[in-house]
Design an enzyme around this catalytic site. Structure first.
Site, PDB file in Angstrom:
ATOM      1  CD  GLU A   1      -2.953  -1.046   0.131  1.00 40.32           C
ATOM      2  OE1 GLU A   1      -3.058   0.005  -0.532  1.00 40.32           O
ATOM      3  OE2 GLU A   1      -3.644  -2.061  -0.089  1.00 40.32           O
TER       4      GLU A   1
ATOM      5  NE  ARG B   1     -17.956  -3.573   0.679  1.00 41.07           N
ATOM      6  CZ  ARG B   1     -18.091  -4.853   1.002  1.00 41.07           C
ATOM      7  NH1 ARG B   1     -19.276  -5.391   1.155  1.00 41.07           N
ATOM      8  NH2 ARG B   1     -17.021  -5.629   1.174  1.00 41.07           N
TER       9      ARG B   1
ATOM     10  CB  CYS C   1      -6.870  -2.514   6.336  1.00 43.23           C
ATOM     11  SG  CYS C   1      -6.949  -4.266   6.705  1.00 43.23           S
TER      12      CYS C   1
ATOM     13  CG  HIS D   1      -4.872  -4.867   1.870  1.00 45.18           C
ATOM     14  ND1 HIS D   1      -4.989  -3.504   1.805  1.00 45.18           N
ATOM     15  CD2 HIS D   1      -5.792  -5.274   2.806  1.00 45.18           C
ATOM     16  CE1 HIS D   1      -5.946  -3.095   2.651  1.00 45.18           C
ATOM     17  NE2 HIS D   1      -6.440  -4.151   3.280  1.00 45.18           N
TER      18      HIS D   1
HETATM   19  N1  PCA Z   1      -8.935  -6.547   6.261  1.00 47.86           N
HETATM   20  C1  PCA Z   1      -9.880  -5.459   6.488  1.00 47.86           C
HETATM   21  C2  PCA Z   1      -9.822  -5.228   7.976  1.00 47.86           C
HETATM   22  C3  PCA Z   1      -9.134  -6.395   8.567  1.00 47.86           C
HETATM   23  C4  PCA Z   1      -8.541  -7.113   7.435  1.00 47.86           C
HETATM   24  O1  PCA Z   1      -7.785  -8.087   7.509  1.00 47.86           O
HETATM   25  C5  PCA Z   1      -9.569  -4.229   5.640  1.00 47.86           C
HETATM   26  O2  PCA Z   1      -9.010  -4.366   4.549  1.00 47.86           O
HETATM   27  O3  PCA Z   1      -9.901  -3.131   6.049  1.00 47.86           O
END
Ligand code: PCA
Length: 213
Positions: free
Chosen positions: A81, A91, A144, A166
């Protein structure tokens, strides 16, 4: 010995596992390079608690680098990211039932923070290991992104570099659903390589990693 704090999340949205935690827990205690050890910790998936939990871990562990990770449902690769934004817009409800809409992460904070990790060098290193990776321009507007923003906010003056990754779903999470996935061992290896590249690269490489739209 330096510490790299690596976080993953508990499951959310009716899932029973979260690949981010399943992966980083396998790296807990691992030495990467000669002078750095990974410490892995799990964060709650809740707007009210995740950020404070992360900041407490930083106070306790005094890491030399912090990389938070989370599941990005629908992601097909290790997504490094680039930017955290000062916005919550959920959402779905989080694990405490909260669903903030159009609120700030930090009132009066800047609109956004950039990752202070060498994102392009990390993408290149993961790809060279034969694992799909890319720069991502948004970490979403759920928990996140909140953790990423709180992380950058907490460390902005510290000189400690930090960022967010991610990861895709595990194959067993998306069977018959048609979403992309990545095997756990591949995610673990991709994160290990990304951490090492982040630690060893002080000046990022210049290479296209953008998107047209
Ligand atoms: N993914 C979510 C929150 C926790 C996770 O593992 C996100 O992308 O916000």
């Amino acid at each position: 010995m330096h510490t790299v704090l690596l976080t993953g999340f508990e499951p959310f949205d009716q899932d029973v596992v979260n690949p981010s935690w399943e992966a980083v827990r396998q790296l807990d205690g691992m030495q990467v390079g000669s002078d750095v050890q990974i410490v892995a910790r799990r964060l709650p998936c809740a707007f009210a608690t995740a950020g404070d939990c992360l900041v407490q871990l930083i106070d306790q562990l005094r890491p030399s680098m912090v990389i938070a990770t989370g599941l990005g449902p629908g992601r097909s690769d290790i997504s490094i990211e680039r930017v955290a934004i000062n916005l919550n817009d959920a959402r779905i409800p989080d694990n405490l039932g909260a669903q903030p809409i159009d609120t700030t992460v930090v009132p009066d904070g800047p609109a956004a923070y950039f990752s202070t990790l060498p994102t392009k060098a990390m993408v290149r290193a993961v790809r060279e290991a034969g694992i799909a990776a890319s720069v991502s321009q948004t970490a979403g507007t759920f928990v996140c992104n909140l953790v990423f923003y709180r992380l950058q906010h907490a460390l902005v003056e510290s000189g400690v570099r930090s960022g967010f990754i991610h990861v895709p779903n595990l194959p067993e999470q998306v069977m018959g659903v048609g979403l992309p996935s990545m095997a756990l061992e591949t995610v673990v290896e991709g994160l290990r390589v990304a951490v090492l590249a982040a630690w060893q690269t002080t000046v990022d490489i210049s290479e296209a990693g953008g998107q047209v739209s």
